[in-house]
Design an enzyme around this catalytic site. Structure first.
Site, PDB file in Angstrom:
ATOM      1  N   PRO A   1       0.821  -1.214   0.000  1.00 58.06           N
ATOM      2  CA  PRO A   1       0.000   0.000   0.000  1.00 58.06           C
ATOM      3  C   PRO A   1       0.861   1.274   0.000  1.00 58.06           C
ATOM      4  O   PRO A   1       0.851   2.067   0.935  1.00 58.06           O
ATOM      5  CB  PRO A   1      -0.823  -0.141   1.277  1.00 58.06           C
ATOM      6  CG  PRO A   1       0.074  -0.911   2.200  1.00 58.06           C
ATOM      7  CD  PRO A   1       0.807  -1.889   1.299  1.00 58.06           C
ATOM      8  N   CYS A   2       1.611   1.456  -1.082  1.00 59.90           N
ATOM      9  CA  CYS A   2       2.557   2.567  -1.156  1.00 59.90           C
ATOM     10  C   CYS A   2       1.867   3.926  -1.129  1.00 59.90           C
ATOM     11  O   CYS A   2       2.501   4.932  -0.827  1.00 59.90           O
ATOM     12  CB  CYS A   2       3.447   2.432  -2.375  1.00 59.90           C
ATOM     13  SG  CYS A   2       2.556   2.350  -3.930  1.00 59.90           S
ATOM     14  N   HIS A   3       0.564   3.954  -1.384  1.00 61.88           N
ATOM     15  CA  HIS A   3      -0.161   5.231  -1.299  1.00 61.88           C
ATOM     16  C   HIS A   3      -0.190   5.756   0.131  1.00 61.88           C
ATOM     17  O   HIS A   3      -0.482   6.924   0.349  1.00 61.88           O
ATOM     18  CB  HIS A   3      -1.587   5.089  -1.853  1.00 61.88           C
ATOM     19  CG  HIS A   3      -2.442   4.128  -1.091  1.00 61.88           C
ATOM     20  ND1 HIS A   3      -2.271   2.751  -1.181  1.00 61.88           N
ATOM     21  CD2 HIS A   3      -3.451   4.335  -0.205  1.00 61.88           C
ATOM     22  CE1 HIS A   3      -3.161   2.165  -0.387  1.00 61.88           C
ATOM     23  NE2 HIS A   3      -3.877   3.104   0.222  1.00 61.88           N
TER      24      HIS A   3
END
Length: 105
Positions: A56-58
């Site tokens: 979940p790099c966001h």
């Protein structure tokens, strides 16, 4: 350690950030034991498979709550949309409200 090992360690830390929370690039670097490598964490997020690939790099933002201008998965508008969908709140100037939504690792 090679780049792929560093990237995988960064991805492992980011997988721990819960929905509705954000971590800074520097925080991820510190949790990895590489406190001076925030920029490299950014490279790792850019190279990640993204939320669809389990990273979940966001949920990784700048320390001041700013979004990444080069967010790899649709730009900062998409990053903001994804964070808002998880309940993350923003300040009037467009930054994440770090006082309320920073991950306490």
């Amino acid at each position: 350690m090679g780049e792929s090992g560093f990237f995988e360690r960064a991805h492992d830390v980011v997988r721990q950030v819960p929905a509705g929370r954000v971590a800074s690039y520097g925080q991820v670097a510190r949790l990895m034991g590489a406190p001076r490598c925030a920029r490299q964490v950014g490279y790792a997020m850019h190279a990640s498979p993204g939320a669809a690939g389990g990273v979940p790099c966001h949920r990784v933002v700048f320390a001041d709550g700013s979004l990444a201008p080069g967010f790899a998965f649709g730009g900062p508008g998409e990053q903001r949309r994804m964070l808002e969908a998880e309940g993350v709140g923003f300040l009037p100037d467009g930054r994440v409200d770090m006082a309320r939504f920073a991950w306490e690792a």
